[in-house]
Design a protein around this motif. Structure first.
Motif: not given
Length: 178
Positions: A88-93
């Motif tokens: 999820v961290g990757k998905l939010v940048g």
């Protein structure tokens, strides 16, 4: 291998089926952790999802929320949540490098994010009332009092899932973090 068996989505009934439908609509699938919680205690999962909804509608950015969840999961030793919140961290940048550094308690190059990581590490590792300097450092980094309340909420939400996944030994159904 998880210690508790989850009801399959096509076999769920009642409140478990309702929660499955809501989660699937939001995430596209029902992660193993949510499936186990929905099977065993749908009201507990719903309470957690409600708290997470308050967090999502609050003043903390998505990257800050994931920073908190990732750091707490790392400190708790919850492999499931580390994997989930790395994705999820990757998905939010958040970059893979920054997330790795956060998990290690190292500087990321973002002074505001680093203040948050330092605060969370300190809070988890030191019992009792926080020294004024710890709270002041967050305020000086640009966090408001309302955001600090939501930092506490984020810690509470992720602590619940960390504890359950450690008890259950939930099978990780997210990619392994880099």
């Amino acid at each position: 291998m998880a210690r508790f068996t989850s009801v399959l989505a096509d076999q769920a009934t009642g409140s478990t089926a309702e929660i499955y439908a809501t989660i699937k609509k939001t995430l596209g699938k029902v992660p193993n952790a949510y499936a186990a919680l929905a099977t065993l205690a749908p009201a507990a999962l719903q309470a957690m999802l409600n708290a997470d909804a308050v967090l999502s509608g609050g003043p903390l950015s998505k990257p800050d929320q994931e920073t908190i969840k990732l750091v707490i999961s790392e400190l708790a030793g919850c492999d499931y949540c580390v994997a989930a919140h790395s994705m999820v961290g990757k998905l939010v940048g958040l970059s893979s490098d920054a997330m790795h550094r956060m998990r290690e308690g190292q500087a990321t190059g973002s002074s505001k994010r680093d203040a948050l990581v330092t605060f969370v590490y300190y809070l988890v590792r030191n019992p009792g009332t926080l020294p004024e300097a710890q709270v002041r450092a967050l305020l000086d980094a640009g966090y408001s009092g309302e955001e600090i309340v939501h930092i506490g909420l984020a810690i509470s939400v992720i602590t619940f899932t960390n504890v359950f996944n450690r008890i259950n030994d939930t099978t990780v159904d997210f990619p392994k973090p880099e």
